[in-house]
Design an enzyme around this catalytic site. Sequence first.
Site, PDB file in Angstrom:
ATOM      1  N   ARG A   5      34.969  76.743   6.920  1.00 30.80           N
ATOM      2  CA  ARG A   5      34.659  76.632   8.448  1.00 30.80           C
ATOM      3  C   ARG A   5      35.385  77.612   9.408  1.00 30.80           C
ATOM      4  O   ARG A   5      34.859  77.985  10.458  1.00 30.80           O
ATOM      5  CB  ARG A   5      35.069  75.370   9.035  1.00 30.80           C
ATOM      6  N   TRP A  51      30.592  68.659   9.715  1.00 30.29           N
ATOM      7  CA  TRP A  51      32.041  68.350   9.530  1.00 30.29           C
ATOM      8  C   TRP A  51      32.202  67.172   8.520  1.00 30.29           C
ATOM      9  O   TRP A  51      32.862  67.428   7.427  1.00 30.29           O
ATOM     10  CB  TRP A  51      32.719  68.012  10.828  1.00 30.29           C
ATOM     11  N   SER A  66      32.642  54.336  18.639  1.00 33.65           N
ATOM     12  CA  SER A  66      31.518  53.563  18.347  1.00 33.65           C
ATOM     13  C   SER A  66      30.505  53.497  19.632  1.00 33.65           C
ATOM     14  O   SER A  66      30.905  53.113  20.729  1.00 33.65           O
ATOM     15  CB  SER A  66      31.845  52.140  18.045  1.00 33.65           C
TER      16      SER A  66
END
Length: 302
Positions: A223, A110, A122
């Site tokens: 996609r 992606w 994170s």
Amino acid sequence: MPLSPEQQAEIDEQRSIPTPTLRAVSPGMEQHLYKAQPVLDHGFVRVIDYMGDDAAICQAARVSYGKGTKSVQNDEGLIRYLMRHWHSTPFEMCEIKLHVKLPVFVARQWIRHRTANVNEYSARYSILDREFYIPAPEHINAQSVVNNQGRGGVLKGDEAARVLEILKADSNRCYDNYETMISQEGQDGLARELARMNLPANVYTQWYWKVDLHNLFHFLRLRADAHAQYEIRVYADAICAMVADWVPAAYGAFEDYRLGGATMSGKALDCVKRMLKGEEVTQETSGMSKGEWREFMGVIDG
């Protein structure tokens, strides 16, 4: 499951408090706002925010005051003209911000679309959940014999069962070791930014992804295509359904000219003209390579 009861309650609370606004609002997209659309076994896509609608595209194209519309019919005709002639900037006036939960290996595909703003969860700061993408049996495929980056037939029987067992066992073993390394019980514990390297590529991550409509259409053209890898295609399909409700005229033009259309080379177009005149054209007389001819015949034969 994609959402916990607490997360669903947070979404329900957000949706229960409407806010008056003077900005352009798309009724279709309002129905999707904040809701999580499940994808794969633990993933989802949900709309966080959006800007513009079909009228905003026309407003930008005409550089007009107010909404800039003449009529729904005229607007749709203008949008189809813009799409047909590859005018991109009016579509850039619409934007969407998505919250996506997806396996890391899908995220790596992606992120190659470098035309969006991205902020990822994170794993240096937080601990990733024990959630892995494990394919359904019908999506355990052999390597394609004609396409080096594609799939062949579905694996069967003992081989399929063995592959699934390996995927599950390896995923859980890696996560067990991840937990062991970062634990601070009786030890200092390895830094999270280092421990994450031991996690497999099928672990789930999350990000916010903001993109304008022109670049979103480019993403979806690649996609949502039947040849795209299944695991990213299902995300694209979910986004397509949202975009169709958000900007129905623009999505209709995109579906017609991009998803359902085909681009031909000069040689391919020449072959079509020769065929229409009754000439029998072969790969040898087409001037195309075997690969080009195979793709051309795929378009011609449907």
